[in-house]
Write an enzyme that holds these catalytic residues in place. Structure first.
Site, PDB file in Angstrom:
ATOM      1  N   TYR A  74       0.824  -1.502  -0.177  1.00  0.00           N
ATOM      2  CA  TYR A  74       0.024  -0.159  -0.049  1.00  0.00           C
ATOM      3  C   TYR A  74       0.691   1.230  -0.028  1.00  0.00           C
ATOM      4  O   TYR A  74       0.294   2.435  -0.105  1.00  0.00           O
ATOM      5  CB  TYR A  74      -0.865   0.060   1.258  1.00  0.00           C
ATOM      6  CG  TYR A  74      -1.920  -0.978   0.987  1.00  0.00           C
ATOM      7  CD1 TYR A  74      -2.300  -1.680  -0.176  1.00  0.00           C
ATOM      8  CD2 TYR A  74      -2.748  -1.271   2.398  1.00  0.00           C
ATOM      9  CE1 TYR A  74      -3.274  -2.574  -0.109  1.00  0.00           C
ATOM     10  CE2 TYR A  74      -3.681  -2.300   2.329  1.00  0.00           C
ATOM     11  CZ  TYR A  74      -4.031  -2.909   1.059  1.00  0.00           C
ATOM     12  OH  TYR A  74      -4.869  -4.040   1.127  1.00  0.00           O
ATOM     13  N   LYS A  80       3.813 -15.397   1.477  1.00  0.00           N
ATOM     14  CA  LYS A  80       3.904 -16.188   0.072  1.00  0.00           C
ATOM     15  C   LYS A  80       5.191 -16.313  -0.273  1.00  0.00           C
ATOM     16  O   LYS A  80       5.827 -15.908  -1.307  1.00  0.00           O
ATOM     17  CB  LYS A  80       3.134 -15.357  -0.925  1.00  0.00           C
ATOM     18  CG  LYS A  80       1.571 -15.463  -0.491  1.00  0.00           C
ATOM     19  CD  LYS A  80       0.816 -16.733  -1.011  1.00  0.00           C
ATOM     20  CE  LYS A  80       0.871 -16.901  -2.516  1.00  0.00           C
ATOM     21  NZ  LYS A  80       0.407 -18.317  -2.819  1.00  0.00           N
ATOM     22  N   ASP A  85      -4.807  -7.237   5.878  1.00  0.00           N
ATOM     23  CA  ASP A  85      -6.265  -6.593   5.556  1.00  0.00           C
ATOM     24  C   ASP A  85      -7.383  -7.518   5.393  1.00  0.00           C
ATOM     25  O   ASP A  85      -8.432  -7.374   5.580  1.00  0.00           O
ATOM     26  CB  ASP A  85      -5.887  -5.767   4.357  1.00  0.00           C
ATOM     27  CG  ASP A  85      -7.029  -4.618   3.932  1.00  0.00           C
ATOM     28  OD1 ASP A  85      -8.073  -4.538   4.617  1.00  0.00           O
ATOM     29  OD2 ASP A  85      -6.765  -3.798   3.102  1.00  0.00           O
ATOM     30  N   ASP A 130      -2.165 -17.915   1.561  1.00  0.00           N
ATOM     31  CA  ASP A 130      -3.563 -18.707   0.669  1.00  0.00           C
ATOM     32  C   ASP A 130      -3.910 -20.026   1.608  1.00  0.00           C
ATOM     33  O   ASP A 130      -5.111 -20.256   1.698  1.00  0.00           O
ATOM     34  CB  ASP A 130      -3.081 -18.951  -0.686  1.00  0.00           C
ATOM     35  CG  ASP A 130      -1.819 -19.918  -0.834  1.00  0.00           C
ATOM     36  OD1 ASP A 130      -1.149 -20.044   0.200  1.00  0.00           O
ATOM     37  OD2 ASP A 130      -1.595 -20.230  -1.948  1.00  0.00           O
ATOM     38  N   ASP A 189     -10.353  -9.364   8.160  1.00  0.00           N
ATOM     39  CA  ASP A 189     -11.848  -9.184   7.577  1.00  0.00           C
ATOM     40  C   ASP A 189     -12.493 -10.606   7.606  1.00  0.00           C
ATOM     41  O   ASP A 189     -13.547 -10.682   7.998  1.00  0.00           O
ATOM     42  CB  ASP A 189     -12.010  -8.345   6.351  1.00  0.00           C
ATOM     43  CG  ASP A 189     -12.054  -7.176   6.510  1.00  0.00           C
ATOM     44  OD1 ASP A 189     -11.968  -6.504   7.720  1.00  0.00           O
ATOM     45  OD2 ASP A 189     -12.095  -6.331   5.382  1.00  0.00           O
TER      46      ASP A 189
END
Ligand code: NAD
Length: 370
Positions: free
Chosen positions: A143, A194, A251, A227, A255
Protein backbone atom coordinates in the site's frame (compact mmCIF):
# COMPACT_ATOMS: atom_id res chain seq x y z
CA UNK A 1 -2.07 3.72 38.37
CA UNK A 2 -0.98 7.38 38.46
CA UNK A 3 -3.93 9.70 37.88
CA UNK A 4 -2.21 11.52 35.06
CA UNK A 5 -2.60 8.91 32.33
CA UNK A 6 -3.69 10.93 29.31
CA UNK A 7 -6.56 9.75 27.16
CA UNK A 8 -7.70 11.62 24.06
CA UNK A 9 -11.32 10.86 23.18
CA UNK A 10 -12.39 11.48 19.57
CA UNK A 11 -16.01 10.37 19.06
CA UNK A 12 -16.08 11.37 15.37
CA UNK A 13 -19.24 11.13 13.25
CA UNK A 14 -22.48 9.17 12.88
CA UNK A 15 -22.86 6.61 15.66
CA UNK A 16 -19.38 7.50 16.99
CA UNK A 17 -20.66 9.95 19.64
CA UNK A 18 -23.47 7.57 20.69
CA UNK A 19 -21.21 4.59 21.30
CA UNK A 20 -18.52 6.78 22.87
CA UNK A 21 -21.12 8.08 25.36
CA UNK A 22 -21.38 4.56 26.76
CA UNK A 23 -17.60 4.40 27.09
CA UNK A 24 -17.61 7.67 29.02
CA UNK A 25 -20.09 6.12 31.45
CA UNK A 26 -17.79 3.13 31.93
CA UNK A 27 -14.79 5.44 32.37
CA UNK A 28 -16.71 7.29 35.11
CA UNK A 29 -17.54 3.95 36.69
CA UNK A 30 -13.86 2.91 36.62
CA UNK A 31 -12.96 6.18 38.34
CA UNK A 32 -15.59 5.80 41.07
CA UNK A 33 -15.42 2.06 41.70
CA UNK A 34 -11.87 1.02 40.78
CA UNK A 35 -9.78 4.15 41.28
CA UNK A 36 -8.72 4.03 37.63
CA UNK A 37 -8.55 7.68 36.56
CA UNK A 38 -7.57 9.43 33.37
CA UNK A 39 -6.87 12.98 32.29
CA UNK A 40 -9.39 13.12 29.47
CA UNK A 41 -9.36 15.53 26.54
CA UNK A 42 -12.20 15.32 24.06
CA UNK A 43 -11.76 16.54 20.49
CA UNK A 44 -13.23 16.55 17.02
CA UNK A 45 -12.13 14.40 14.10
CA UNK A 46 -13.50 13.63 10.64
CA UNK A 47 -16.67 15.32 9.44
CA UNK A 48 -17.29 16.91 12.84
CA UNK A 49 -13.90 18.66 12.60
CA UNK A 50 -14.59 19.69 8.99
CA UNK A 51 -17.86 21.31 10.07
CA UNK A 52 -16.23 23.15 12.97
CA UNK A 53 -12.77 23.97 11.57
CA UNK A 54 -12.75 23.19 7.84
CA UNK A 55 -10.22 20.36 8.24
CA UNK A 56 -10.68 16.73 9.37
CA UNK A 57 -7.97 17.05 12.03
CA UNK A 58 -6.64 20.30 13.50
CA UNK A 59 -3.01 20.76 14.52
CA UNK A 60 -4.21 21.13 18.13
CA UNK A 61 -5.98 17.78 18.07
CA UNK A 62 -2.97 16.12 16.46
CA UNK A 63 -0.72 17.65 19.15
CA UNK A 64 -3.11 16.34 21.83
CA UNK A 65 -2.90 12.87 20.25
CA UNK A 66 0.90 12.99 20.25
CA UNK A 67 0.86 13.95 23.94
CA UNK A 68 -1.62 11.22 24.93
CA UNK A 69 -0.95 7.77 26.31
CA UNK A 70 -3.82 6.51 24.17
CA UNK A 71 -6.37 7.78 21.68
CA UNK A 72 -9.90 6.40 21.71
CA UNK A 73 -11.66 6.98 18.40
CA UNK A 74 -15.28 6.33 17.35
CA UNK A 75 -15.58 6.43 13.57
CA UNK A 76 -15.42 9.04 10.83
CA UNK A 77 -17.25 9.83 7.60
CA UNK A 78 -20.72 9.86 6.15
CA UNK A 79 -22.70 10.99 3.11
CA UNK A 80 -22.67 14.62 4.30
CA UNK A 81 -18.95 14.88 3.45
CA UNK A 82 -18.89 12.71 0.29
CA UNK A 83 -18.22 15.73 -1.94
CA UNK A 84 -15.35 17.16 0.11
CA UNK A 85 -11.97 17.28 -1.72
CA UNK A 86 -10.02 14.01 -1.51
CA UNK A 87 -7.28 15.27 0.81
CA UNK A 88 -9.82 16.92 3.13
CA UNK A 89 -12.09 13.91 3.53
CA UNK A 90 -13.03 12.77 7.04
CA UNK A 91 -10.88 9.64 6.50
CA UNK A 92 -7.83 11.87 5.98
CA UNK A 93 -8.04 12.78 9.68
CA UNK A 94 -7.84 9.13 10.62
CA UNK A 95 -4.99 8.39 8.21
CA UNK A 96 -3.02 11.41 9.48
CA UNK A 97 -3.39 10.19 13.04
CA UNK A 98 -2.18 6.69 12.12
CA UNK A 99 0.74 8.11 10.17
CA UNK A 100 1.87 10.75 12.66
CA UNK A 101 1.62 8.37 15.61
CA UNK A 102 3.53 5.81 13.46
CA UNK A 103 1.09 3.04 14.34
CA UNK A 104 2.66 0.09 12.56
CA UNK A 105 0.93 -2.81 14.33
CA UNK A 106 -2.80 -3.25 13.91
CA UNK A 107 -4.35 -5.65 16.43
CA UNK A 108 -7.69 -7.11 15.52
CA UNK A 109 -9.15 -9.74 17.81
CA UNK A 110 -11.63 -12.19 16.32
CA UNK A 111 -13.50 -13.47 19.34
CA UNK A 112 -16.77 -15.33 19.37
CA UNK A 113 -18.85 -14.72 22.47
CA UNK A 114 -20.64 -17.91 23.50
CA UNK A 115 -24.02 -16.19 23.38
CA UNK A 116 -23.44 -15.13 19.75
CA UNK A 117 -22.16 -18.42 18.42
CA UNK A 118 -25.23 -18.76 16.18
CA UNK A 119 -24.60 -15.34 14.57
CA UNK A 120 -21.62 -16.78 12.68
CA UNK A 121 -22.14 -18.19 9.21
CA UNK A 122 -19.90 -21.09 10.22
CA UNK A 123 -21.11 -24.06 12.23
CA UNK A 124 -21.17 -23.49 16.01
CA UNK A 125 -18.78 -26.40 16.63
CA UNK A 126 -16.19 -24.68 14.39
CA UNK A 127 -16.35 -21.21 15.97
CA UNK A 128 -17.36 -21.82 19.59
CA UNK A 129 -14.65 -20.39 21.83
CA UNK A 130 -12.82 -18.78 18.91
CA UNK A 131 -10.20 -16.31 20.12
CA UNK A 132 -7.70 -15.18 17.49
CA UNK A 133 -5.52 -12.09 17.68
CA UNK A 134 -4.58 -10.75 14.26
CA UNK A 135 -1.49 -8.55 14.08
CA UNK A 136 -1.40 -6.76 10.74
CA UNK A 137 1.56 -4.66 9.63
CA UNK A 138 -0.01 -1.28 8.94
CA UNK A 139 2.51 1.24 7.61
CA UNK A 140 4.54 -0.70 5.03
CA UNK A 141 4.14 -3.18 2.20
CA UNK A 142 2.32 -2.84 -1.07
CA UNK A 143 0.00 0.00 0.00
CA UNK A 144 3.00 2.30 0.43
CA UNK A 145 5.83 0.80 -1.69
CA UNK A 146 7.44 2.71 -4.58
CA UNK A 147 7.30 2.73 -7.55
CA UNK A 148 3.55 2.96 -7.84
CA UNK A 149 1.11 4.46 -10.29
CA UNK A 150 -0.61 3.96 -13.63
CA UNK A 151 1.53 4.56 -16.69
CA UNK A 152 0.62 4.97 -20.34
CA UNK A 153 2.60 2.54 -22.42
CA UNK A 154 1.89 4.51 -25.59
CA UNK A 155 0.31 1.71 -27.60
CA UNK A 156 -3.18 1.94 -26.19
CA UNK A 157 -2.03 -0.14 -23.22
CA UNK A 158 -1.70 1.10 -19.66
CA UNK A 159 0.20 -0.46 -16.78
CA UNK A 160 -0.73 -0.30 -13.09
CA UNK A 161 2.13 -0.75 -10.64
CA UNK A 162 2.34 -1.29 -6.92
CA UNK A 163 5.40 -2.51 -5.11
CA UNK A 164 5.64 -4.80 -2.11
CA UNK A 165 8.65 -3.90 0.02
CA UNK A 166 9.62 -4.81 3.55
CA UNK A 167 12.79 -4.12 5.50
CA UNK A 168 14.31 -6.10 8.35
CA UNK A 169 13.26 -3.43 10.85
CA UNK A 170 9.67 -3.32 9.62
CA UNK A 171 9.33 -7.08 9.88
CA UNK A 172 11.06 -7.49 13.23
CA UNK A 173 9.13 -4.78 15.06
CA UNK A 174 5.71 -6.13 14.09
CA UNK A 175 6.77 -9.73 14.72
CA UNK A 176 8.00 -8.68 18.18
CA UNK A 177 4.52 -7.31 18.97
CA UNK A 178 3.03 -10.67 17.94
CA UNK A 179 5.47 -12.69 20.07
CA UNK A 180 4.90 -10.45 23.09
CA UNK A 181 1.13 -10.82 22.73
CA UNK A 182 1.40 -14.58 22.35
CA UNK A 183 3.28 -14.81 25.64
CA UNK A 184 0.23 -13.29 27.35
CA UNK A 185 -2.21 -15.57 25.51
CA UNK A 186 -1.81 -19.09 24.07
CA UNK A 187 1.95 -18.73 23.41
CA UNK A 188 1.59 -19.55 19.71
CA UNK A 189 2.28 -17.43 16.62
CA UNK A 190 1.44 -18.19 13.00
CA UNK A 191 3.41 -15.99 10.59
CA UNK A 192 1.84 -15.71 7.13
CA UNK A 193 3.46 -14.78 3.81
CA UNK A 194 3.88 -16.06 0.27
CA UNK A 195 7.58 -16.85 0.45
CA UNK A 196 7.08 -19.51 -2.23
CA UNK A 197 6.49 -16.84 -4.90
CA UNK A 198 7.54 -13.49 -3.37
CA UNK A 199 11.03 -12.45 -2.28
CA UNK A 200 9.53 -10.04 0.26
CA UNK A 201 7.69 -13.03 1.70
CA UNK A 202 10.90 -15.04 1.87
CA UNK A 203 12.60 -12.20 3.72
CA UNK A 204 9.58 -11.99 6.05
CA UNK A 205 9.94 -15.68 6.90
CA UNK A 206 13.72 -15.43 7.42
CA UNK A 207 13.50 -12.37 9.66
CA UNK A 208 10.66 -13.76 11.77
CA UNK A 209 12.63 -17.01 12.18
CA UNK A 210 15.77 -15.10 13.21
CA UNK A 211 13.94 -12.93 15.75
CA UNK A 212 12.26 -16.03 17.14
CA UNK A 213 15.60 -17.78 17.62
CA UNK A 214 17.21 -14.72 19.16
CA UNK A 215 14.51 -13.55 21.57
CA UNK A 216 11.32 -15.59 21.56
CA UNK A 217 12.24 -19.27 21.28
CA UNK A 218 9.85 -20.00 24.18
CA UNK A 219 6.91 -19.13 21.88
CA UNK A 220 5.59 -21.77 19.45
CA UNK A 221 6.12 -20.46 15.90
CA UNK A 222 4.51 -21.74 12.71
CA UNK A 223 5.03 -20.39 9.20
CA UNK A 224 2.06 -20.72 6.88
CA UNK A 225 1.44 -19.61 3.32
CA UNK A 226 -1.20 -16.88 3.33
CA UNK A 227 -3.46 -18.71 0.85
CA UNK A 228 -3.40 -21.82 3.00
CA UNK A 229 -4.24 -19.65 6.02
CA UNK A 230 -7.33 -18.34 4.19
CA UNK A 231 -8.52 -21.95 3.93
CA UNK A 232 -7.48 -22.95 7.43
CA UNK A 233 -9.38 -20.00 8.89
CA UNK A 234 -12.69 -21.40 7.70
CA UNK A 235 -11.71 -25.07 8.13
CA UNK A 236 -10.30 -25.04 11.64
CA UNK A 237 -9.92 -21.49 12.98
CA UNK A 238 -9.29 -22.57 16.55
CA UNK A 239 -5.82 -23.82 15.62
CA UNK A 240 -4.75 -20.15 15.66
CA UNK A 241 -3.77 -18.01 18.62
CA UNK A 242 -1.80 -15.00 17.32
CA UNK A 243 -1.43 -14.43 13.58
CA UNK A 244 1.12 -11.95 12.23
CA UNK A 245 1.20 -10.91 8.61
CA UNK A 246 1.84 -8.06 6.22
CA UNK A 247 -0.41 -5.15 5.34
CA UNK A 248 -2.17 -6.68 2.32
CA UNK A 249 -2.73 -10.22 3.59
CA UNK A 250 -3.62 -8.81 7.00
CA UNK A 251 -6.22 -6.50 5.50
CA UNK A 252 -7.98 -9.36 3.76
CA UNK A 253 -7.57 -12.18 6.25
CA UNK A 254 -8.48 -10.13 9.33
CA UNK A 255 -11.76 -9.23 7.62
CA UNK A 256 -12.33 -12.92 6.90
CA UNK A 257 -11.72 -13.76 10.55
CA UNK A 258 -13.90 -10.85 11.69
CA UNK A 259 -16.89 -12.14 9.75
CA UNK A 260 -16.67 -15.47 11.54
CA UNK A 261 -17.70 -13.63 14.68
CA UNK A 262 -21.00 -12.54 13.19
CA UNK A 263 -21.27 -8.80 13.80
CA UNK A 264 -19.40 -5.59 13.08
CA UNK A 265 -20.89 -4.11 16.22
CA UNK A 266 -18.84 -6.46 18.41
CA UNK A 267 -15.34 -5.98 17.00
CA UNK A 268 -12.66 -3.72 18.51
CA UNK A 269 -9.16 -2.94 17.28
CA UNK A 270 -5.92 -1.41 18.46
CA UNK A 271 -3.08 0.20 16.54
CA UNK A 272 0.28 0.40 18.26
CA UNK A 273 3.48 2.32 17.58
CA UNK A 274 7.07 1.75 18.67
CA UNK A 275 7.89 1.39 22.36
CA UNK A 276 9.85 4.25 23.96
CA UNK A 277 12.65 3.82 26.52
CA UNK A 278 10.03 3.13 29.23
CA UNK A 279 8.23 0.54 27.14
CA UNK A 280 5.28 2.86 26.46
CA UNK A 281 3.80 2.90 22.98
CA UNK A 282 1.71 5.41 21.09
CA UNK A 283 -1.66 3.76 20.60
CA UNK A 284 -5.08 4.26 19.11
CA UNK A 285 -8.15 2.16 19.86
CA UNK A 286 -11.23 2.09 17.65
CA UNK A 287 -14.05 -0.22 16.65
CA UNK A 288 -13.86 -1.93 13.25
CA UNK A 289 -17.22 -0.55 12.20
CA UNK A 290 -17.85 2.79 10.50
CA UNK A 291 -20.29 5.57 11.28
CA UNK A 292 -23.42 3.56 10.32
CA UNK A 293 -25.29 6.59 8.87
CA UNK A 294 -28.41 4.42 8.41
CA UNK A 295 -28.94 4.18 12.18
CA UNK A 296 -27.04 7.23 13.47
CA UNK A 297 -28.79 9.39 16.06
CA UNK A 298 -31.46 6.77 16.80
CA UNK A 299 -29.99 5.13 19.90
CA UNK A 300 -29.84 1.84 18.01
CA UNK A 301 -26.09 1.27 17.63
CA UNK A 302 -24.32 -1.55 19.40
CA UNK A 303 -21.80 0.06 21.79
CA UNK A 304 -19.93 -3.23 22.49
CA UNK A 305 -17.19 -2.78 19.83
CA UNK A 306 -16.41 0.66 21.25
CA UNK A 307 -16.46 -0.64 24.83
CA UNK A 308 -14.23 -3.56 23.87
CA UNK A 309 -11.84 -1.07 22.23
CA UNK A 310 -11.63 0.74 25.56
CA UNK A 311 -11.00 -2.63 27.23
CA UNK A 312 -8.07 -3.13 24.84
CA UNK A 313 -6.75 0.30 25.83
CA UNK A 314 -6.93 -0.72 29.50
CA UNK A 315 -5.04 -3.93 28.74
CA UNK A 316 -2.37 -2.72 26.30
CA UNK A 317 -1.79 0.94 27.22
CA UNK A 318 -2.66 1.10 30.91
CA UNK A 319 -1.68 -2.31 32.27
CA UNK A 320 -5.18 -2.85 33.64
CA UNK A 321 -5.92 -6.37 32.43
CA UNK A 322 -8.25 -7.00 35.38
CA UNK A 323 -10.54 -4.09 34.55
CA UNK A 324 -10.38 -4.98 30.83
CA UNK A 325 -11.51 -8.49 31.75
CA UNK A 326 -14.38 -7.06 33.79
CA UNK A 327 -15.71 -5.15 30.78
CA UNK A 328 -15.44 -8.25 28.59
CA UNK A 329 -17.12 -10.44 31.21
CA UNK A 330 -19.93 -7.90 31.70
CA UNK A 331 -20.66 -7.88 27.97
CA UNK A 332 -20.59 -11.67 27.90
CA UNK A 333 -23.11 -11.77 30.80
CA UNK A 334 -25.45 -9.21 29.24
CA UNK A 335 -25.49 -11.18 25.99
CA UNK A 336 -26.02 -14.45 27.83
CA UNK A 337 -28.96 -12.80 29.58
CA UNK A 338 -30.62 -12.35 26.18
CA UNK A 339 -30.16 -8.60 25.68
CA UNK A 340 -29.46 -7.63 22.07
CA UNK A 341 -29.09 -4.46 20.01
CA UNK A 342 -30.74 -4.70 16.57
CA UNK A 343 -27.57 -5.78 14.72
CA UNK A 344 -27.20 -8.95 16.82
CA UNK A 345 -30.90 -9.59 17.41
CA UNK A 346 -32.00 -13.23 17.33
CA UNK A 347 -35.35 -14.98 17.89
CA UNK A 348 -36.38 -15.12 21.54
CA UNK A 349 -33.98 -12.37 22.63
CA UNK A 350 -34.86 -8.94 24.06
CA UNK A 351 -34.16 -6.06 21.70
CA UNK A 352 -32.62 -3.01 23.36
CA UNK A 353 -31.26 0.45 22.61
CA UNK A 354 -27.66 1.68 22.83
CA UNK A 355 -28.41 3.31 26.18
CA UNK A 356 -30.11 0.25 27.65
CA UNK A 357 -27.18 -1.92 26.53
CA UNK A 358 -24.90 0.54 28.37
CA UNK A 359 -27.16 0.43 31.47
CA UNK A 360 -27.07 -3.37 31.48
CA UNK A 361 -23.28 -3.54 31.13
CA UNK A 362 -22.86 -1.06 34.00
CA UNK A 363 -25.17 -3.20 36.15
CA UNK A 364 -23.03 -6.27 35.45
CA UNK A 365 -19.89 -4.28 36.27
CA UNK A 366 -21.49 -3.36 39.60
CA UNK A 367 -22.20 -7.02 40.32
CA UNK A 368 -18.67 -8.08 39.35
CA UNK A 369 -17.09 -5.55 41.68
CA UNK A 370 -19.52 -6.06 44.56
P1 NAD B 1 -20.47 0.78 8.61
O1 NAD B 1 -19.59 -0.08 9.45
O2 NAD B 1 -20.66 2.16 9.08
O3 NAD B 1 -21.92 0.09 8.49
C1 NAD B 1 -22.15 -1.15 7.86
C2 NAD B 1 -23.48 -1.75 8.36
O4 NAD B 1 -23.27 -2.25 9.69
C3 NAD B 1 -24.61 -0.73 8.45
O5 NAD B 1 -25.82 -1.36 8.14
C4 NAD B 1 -24.60 -0.31 9.90
O6 NAD B 1 -25.86 0.11 10.37
C5 NAD B 1 -24.14 -1.58 10.61
N1 NAD B 1 -23.36 -1.27 11.80
C6 NAD B 1 -22.08 -0.83 11.85
N2 NAD B 1 -21.70 -0.63 13.11
C7 NAD B 1 -22.76 -0.92 13.88
C8 NAD B 1 -22.99 -0.89 15.29
N3 NAD B 1 -22.05 -0.52 16.17
N4 NAD B 1 -24.21 -1.25 15.73
C9 NAD B 1 -25.18 -1.63 14.87
N5 NAD B 1 -25.03 -1.68 13.54
C10 NAD B 1 -23.82 -1.34 13.05
O7 NAD B 1 -19.87 0.76 7.12
P2 NAD B 1 -20.32 1.56 5.81
O8 NAD B 1 -21.81 1.65 5.79
O9 NAD B 1 -19.59 0.94 4.73
O10 NAD B 1 -19.74 3.03 6.02
C11 NAD B 1 -20.46 4.13 6.55
C12 NAD B 1 -19.53 5.30 6.73
O11 NAD B 1 -18.53 4.98 7.71
C13 NAD B 1 -18.77 5.69 5.46
O12 NAD B 1 -18.68 7.08 5.39
C14 NAD B 1 -17.41 5.07 5.65
O13 NAD B 1 -16.41 5.76 4.95
C15 NAD B 1 -17.24 5.19 7.14
N6 NAD B 1 -16.30 4.21 7.74
C16 NAD B 1 -15.47 4.67 8.70
C17 NAD B 1 -14.61 3.78 9.34
C18 NAD B 1 -13.71 4.33 10.41
O14 NAD B 1 -13.90 5.44 10.86
N7 NAD B 1 -12.75 3.56 10.89
C19 NAD B 1 -14.60 2.44 9.00
C20 NAD B 1 -15.52 1.99 8.03
C21 NAD B 1 -16.36 2.89 7.41
Amino acid sequence: MPANKKLLVLPGDGIGPEVMRQVRRVIDWMDRKRGVSFDITEGLVGGAAIDAHGVPLTDETLAAAMASDAVLLGAVGGPKWDKVAFDKRPEAGLLTLRKELALFANLRPATVFDALVDASTLKPEIVKGLDIMFVRELTGGIYFGEPRGIEDMGNGERRGVNTQTYTTTEIRRVAAVAFELARKRGNKVHSLEKGNVMESGLLWRQEVTRLHQEEYSDVELHHMLADNAAMQLVRNPRQFDVIVTDNLFGDILSDEAAMMTGSLGMLPSASLGAADANGNRKAMYEPIHGTAPDIAGKDLANPCAMLLSFAMALRYSFDRAEEAGMIEASIQRVLSGGMRTADIMAPGMARCSTTVMGDSILRELDKLSA
